[in-house]
Write an enzyme that holds these catalytic residues in place. Structure first.
Site, PDB file in Angstrom:
ATOM      1  N   HIS A 124      58.209 108.318 -58.867  1.00 30.29           N
ATOM      2  CA  HIS A 124      59.110 108.692 -57.459  1.00 30.29           C
ATOM      3  C   HIS A 124      60.652 108.480 -57.792  1.00 30.29           C
ATOM      4  CE1 HIS A 124      58.905 107.976 -52.687  1.00 30.29           C
ATOM      5  NE2 HIS A 124      60.080 108.565 -53.180  1.00 30.29           N
ATOM      6  N   GLU A 161      51.048 104.824 -55.388  1.00 26.99           N
ATOM      7  CA  GLU A 161      52.207 104.397 -55.942  1.00 26.99           C
ATOM      8  C   GLU A 161      52.778 103.162 -55.581  1.00 26.99           C
ATOM      9  OE1 GLU A 161      54.703 107.898 -54.694  1.00 26.99           O
ATOM     10  OE2 GLU A 161      56.107 106.317 -53.972  1.00 26.99           O
ATOM     11  N   ARG A 186      55.761 113.180 -50.374  1.00 25.03           N
ATOM     12  CA  ARG A 186      55.126 111.573 -50.137  1.00 25.03           C
ATOM     13  C   ARG A 186      53.439 111.729 -50.614  1.00 25.03           C
ATOM     14  NH1 ARG A 186      59.247 109.895 -50.290  1.00 25.03           N
ATOM     15  NH2 ARG A 186      60.457 108.790 -48.465  1.00 25.03           N
TER      16      ARG A 186
HETATM   17  P1  NAD Z   1      63.982 117.594 -44.056  1.00 25.20           P
HETATM   18  O1  NAD Z   1      63.742 117.049 -42.946  1.00 25.20           O
HETATM   19  O2  NAD Z   1      65.273 118.510 -44.387  1.00 25.20           O
HETATM   20  O3  NAD Z   1      62.668 118.668 -44.038  1.00 25.20           O
HETATM   21  C1  NAD Z   1      61.548 118.667 -43.938  1.00 25.20           C
HETATM   22  C2  NAD Z   1      61.172 120.095 -43.377  1.00 25.20           C
HETATM   23  O4  NAD Z   1      59.574 120.023 -43.069  1.00 25.20           O
HETATM   24  C3  NAD Z   1      61.653 120.359 -42.171  1.00 25.20           C
HETATM   25  O5  NAD Z   1      61.828 121.774 -42.175  1.00 25.20           O
HETATM   26  C4  NAD Z   1      60.445 120.410 -41.195  1.00 25.20           C
HETATM   27  O6  NAD Z   1      60.347 121.527 -39.965  1.00 25.20           O
HETATM   28  C5  NAD Z   1      59.185 120.828 -42.092  1.00 25.20           C
HETATM   29  N1  NAD Z   1      57.935 120.407 -41.397  1.00 25.20           N
HETATM   30  C6  NAD Z   1      57.761 119.355 -40.625  1.00 25.20           C
HETATM   31  N2  NAD Z   1      56.132 119.126 -40.328  1.00 25.20           N
HETATM   32  C7  NAD Z   1      55.720 120.097 -40.936  1.00 25.20           C
HETATM   33  C8  NAD Z   1      54.251 120.565 -41.205  1.00 25.20           C
HETATM   34  N3  NAD Z   1      53.694 120.043 -40.604  1.00 25.20           N
HETATM   35  N4  NAD Z   1      54.349 121.631 -42.106  1.00 25.20           N
HETATM   36  C9  NAD Z   1      55.234 122.260 -42.835  1.00 25.20           C
HETATM   37  N5  NAD Z   1      56.727 121.938 -42.567  1.00 25.20           N
HETATM   38  C10 NAD Z   1      56.857 120.850 -41.830  1.00 25.20           C
HETATM   39  O7  NAD Z   1      63.549 116.898 -45.151  1.00 25.20           O
HETATM   40  P2  NAD Z   1      63.896 116.914 -46.747  1.00 25.20           P
HETATM   41  O8  NAD Z   1      65.169 116.116 -46.833  1.00 25.20           O
HETATM   42  O9  NAD Z   1      63.911 118.235 -47.313  1.00 25.20           O
HETATM   43  O10 NAD Z   1      62.688 115.812 -47.431  1.00 25.20           O
HETATM   44  C11 NAD Z   1      61.451 116.364 -47.599  1.00 25.20           C
HETATM   45  C12 NAD Z   1      60.832 115.163 -47.930  1.00 25.20           C
HETATM   46  O11 NAD Z   1      60.993 114.952 -49.426  1.00 25.20           O
HETATM   47  C13 NAD Z   1      61.036 113.864 -47.137  1.00 25.20           C
HETATM   48  O12 NAD Z   1      60.222 113.657 -46.074  1.00 25.20           O
HETATM   49  C14 NAD Z   1      60.775 112.713 -48.076  1.00 25.20           C
HETATM   50  O13 NAD Z   1      59.143 112.302 -48.038  1.00 25.20           O
HETATM   51  C15 NAD Z   1      60.695 113.699 -49.275  1.00 25.20           C
HETATM   52  N6  NAD Z   1      61.577 112.878 -50.582  1.00 25.20           N
HETATM   53  C16 NAD Z   1      61.260 112.424 -51.741  1.00 25.20           C
HETATM   54  C17 NAD Z   1      62.185 112.290 -52.504  1.00 25.20           C
HETATM   55  C18 NAD Z   1      61.745 111.663 -54.077  1.00 25.20           C
HETATM   56  O14 NAD Z   1      62.509 111.063 -54.844  1.00 25.20           O
HETATM   57  N7  NAD Z   1      60.566 112.063 -54.419  1.00 25.20           N
HETATM   58  C19 NAD Z   1      63.430 112.128 -52.290  1.00 25.20           C
HETATM   59  C20 NAD Z   1      64.007 112.127 -50.875  1.00 25.20           C
HETATM   60  C21 NAD Z   1      62.957 112.783 -50.090  1.00 25.20           C
END
Ligand code: NAD
Length: 330
Positions: A294, A262, A233
């Site tokens: 994105h 964005e 994000r």
């Molecule tokens: P997820 O919930 O499986 O994983 C997130 C991880 O971040 C978890 O392991 C959690 O413990 C960790 N986390 C939480 N707080 C933290 C911190 N302060 N420091 C370090 N790690 C921390 O989520 P995911 O499915 O892997 O998605 C991750 C992110 O990717 C989503 O939050 C979303 O914003 C983004 N995303 C982007 C797109 C895109 O098109 N670019 C698509 C999907 C998701």
């Protein structure tokens, strides 16, 4: 179940219409308008609305949706930082999302950005088309035997860790919870990750505690010549500080699928318009920066999974069943 689908793009309609054939109890009306407080009133008479990362699902919008009798917000994405979940809960509106439609889609895009920015593929593409076959400014660095630092090893971060491992990289990670499946990853503190990584890839969610985690102070702790990729994000990175770091030659390359400005741009064709702010333009002016809009999620496999899970969420809601995809206040 009647669903009003906001901000419809042709590819959304295509994948949802194909899947909806298997859900005869669901009726979907597709709107091109984005979801904002003024368009929320169109939801009168609908049981649910379907929204996306760019939608405004804040307090005001939820007030209007609630007055319209909407009972369910179906987010057709994983992230929900644009939803006032507390407000929705107070209004008796359930929020559901698609937590893990295709982590590989996003992770592969993160590696694509890392490679493209590092090997200057964006410059080479343009240069060769102009019959300019010179190599000035194109020199890259190997990833093999370098250190990849993964911030957040959930579904996407784990997929990125596996990709980096496959490239022969030493993979380190920072997360509050360790992922036991990643036995090739060494967990370190965030400061250690910043100091040791040649490639830093951000995969943690945007929350109060992660907002602007990449800022002047954390950039200072990074290695000179670091490569930074953000597909999570935009709010994770303080853009002004990133620009300052790029100008100070701190970064070898930067790949951004998400960035703070964005919201006004994302998924829109603004090629005929004059940009009102200069932050994105400044980022685009650097030869070692690539920005995509994105699109990490945007593969056929991911859209297929998104439509299926969203429609399953809707069905489960009507039956009063839980799927684990409910977004709830902790
Ligand atoms: P997820 O919930 O499986 O994983 C997130 C991880 O971040 C978890 O392991 C959690 O413990 C960790 N986390 C939480 N707080 C933290 C911190 N302060 N420091 C370090 N790690 C921390 O989520 P995911 O499915 O892997 O998605 C991750 C992110 O990717 C989503 O939050 C979303 O914003 C983004 N995303 C982007 C797109 C895109 O098109 N670019 C698509 C999907 C998701």
């Amino acid at each position: 179940m009647k669903i009003l689908f906001y901000d419809t793009k042709s590819y959304d309609k295509e994948s949802f219409e194909a899947k909806a054939k298997d859900y005869p109890d669901i009726q979907i009306e597709y709107l091109k308008s984005e979801l904002v407080p003024s368009t929320a009133k169109l939801a009168k008479g609908y049981d649910a609305i379907c929204a996306f990362v760019s939608s405004d699902v804040g307090t005001e919008t939820i007030d209007v949706l609630s007055a319209c009798g909407v009972k369910l917000i179906l987010m057709r994405c994983a992230g929900f930082n644009n939803v006032d979940v507390e407000k929705a809960t107070a209004c008796g509106i359930k929020v559901m999302r698609v937590p893990g439609y295709s982590p590989e889609a996003v992770a592969e895009h993160a590696m694509a950005l890392a490679l493209a920015a590092t090997r200057r593929i964006h410059k080479a593409y343009v240069r060769v088309r102009e019959n300019d076959f010179s190599l000035g400014g194109m020199q890259g660095v190997n990833f093999y035997r370098k250190t990849a630092g993964i911030v957040g090893t959930g579904k996407i971060g784990a997929a990125m860790a596996r990709i980096c491992h496959g490239f022969g990289m030493n993979v380190i990670a920072y997360d509050k919870y360790q992922n036991p499946a990643l036995d090739f990853v060494k967990y370190v503190s965030l400061d250690e990750l910043l100091a040791q990584s040649d490639l830093i890839s951000l995969h943690c969610p945007l929350m109060d505690e992660t907002y602007h985690m990449i800022n002047r102070e954390s950039i200072r702790k990074m290695k000179d010549g670091v490569i930074l990729v953000n597909t999570s994000r935009g709010g994770l990175v303080k853009t002004e500080d990133l620009i300052e770091g790029i100008r100070a030659r701190k970064f070898f390359a930067v790949g951004l699928d998400v960035y703070e400005e964005e919201k006004k741009n994302v998924f829109e064709d603004r090629s005929d318009e004059i940009m009102e702010t200069s932050v994105t333009a400044r980022l685009l002016s650097f030869p070692n920066v690539i920005i995509t809009s994105h699109q990490g999620f945007f593969t056929y496999e991911a859209l297929d999974a998104i439509s299926e899970t969203t429609l399953n969420n809707a069905m489960a809601f009507t039956k009063g069943e839980r799927t684990g995809n409910e977004v709830e206040i902790e």
